[in-house]
Design a protein around this motif. Sequence first.
Motif, mmCIF file in Angstrom:
data_model
loop_
_atom_site.group_PDB
_atom_site.id
_atom_site.type_symbol
_atom_site.label_atom_id
_atom_site.label_comp_id
_atom_site.label_asym_id
_atom_site.label_seq_id
_atom_site.Cartn_x
_atom_site.Cartn_y
_atom_site.Cartn_z
ATOM 1 N N LEU A 134 -9.685 1.529 -1.292
ATOM 2 C CA LEU A 134 -9.479 0.349 -0.451
ATOM 3 C C LEU A 134 -10.628 0.166 0.534
ATOM 4 O O LEU A 134 -11.070 -0.969 0.783
ATOM 5 N N ILE A 172 0.833 -1.209 0.000
ATOM 6 C CA ILE A 172 0.000 0.000 0.000
ATOM 7 C C ILE A 172 0.867 1.258 0.000
ATOM 8 O O ILE A 172 0.523 2.262 -0.620
ATOM 9 N N ASN A 222 2.855 -1.724 4.189
ATOM 10 C CA ASN A 222 1.641 -0.931 4.351
ATOM 11 C C ASN A 222 1.949 0.553 4.476
ATOM 12 O O ASN A 222 1.150 1.388 4.055
#
Length: 323
Positions: free
Chosen positions: A73, A60, A91
């Motif tokens: 998302l 991400i 992330n």
Amino acid sequence: MSSPLGRTALTTLGVVGAVGVGTAVWGIGIERYLYTVRRHDVRILPAGSTPLRILHISDIHMAPWQHRKQRWLAGLAEELRPDLIVNTGDNLGHAEGLTGVRAALDPLRGIPGVYVHGSNDHDAPLPRNPLLYFSGPSTSVPKPERLDVGALDDYLQSELGWHELNNAAASFTADDRLIAAFGVSDAHRHWDRLDVLPPLVADLAAQSPALTFGVSHAPYRRVLDTFTGLGADMIFAGHTHGGQVRMPGFGALVANCDIPLDQARGLSTWTADGRSVPLNVSAGVGHSIYAPVRFACRPEVSLLTLTAVDTQIAPDGGSGSER
């Protein structure tokens, strides 16, 4: 008056320049926002089994200002209704990235999940010449800014209820099935401890799980070979960004690890010691804030629908599709 050869050369340079500018505009200004769900059907369940829907999220690289990515998302839980989440790390992409991760992943609360770390869950990205990736897998840069990986872990475990698989293993129930999973921390940084896995996996096997998954951030061959040998029914990884900049008709130019380039994105098969298992390498949702580009490689998550071996797959399904 210029010669015909000179005019041709100038025209060629003009065309090349225009193509270069157009490519940059597309990759930086458009494609990196074209978030995509890559869908695959994988027939590995026993005959007569009901499907299991797995949402694979990776890379991400969240920064707090990336609201478009956060909104996309956040909508996946209702749109895809997965039974299980597999998160293969990286992330965070900024010191305040957890704020955006929360906004993006909060709707997945209550859905069973597993995760491993990538290096950018520990360290903030640093400026790097992208041409260096062509010389081989990147090496770590000394003294990066440290990120609050503890806060990330607390969120993923305590609030979302996901299981950490950094050189660890876990068993849990998803869709009324006992699932076993094991994994390693970022092999790109040599944080993987493959030696600790065999006894952990033996304990999992004693529970007679319906499925066993191997999870890694970086799909290095040593990791994939070990996971296959340990009996994983399927392997999940990220890290490669699918090459991030791909050549149409050719594919990834780099993978930033030693996986074959034709397996740097999507669903394929990994074979080791005579055993073959499905391998899904996610091209990921994000990118370093210092390399804000995607070309011929849309940001993505994967929805893998595991079905019974006797399931009939429609002619336009099975190998994967983007929607």
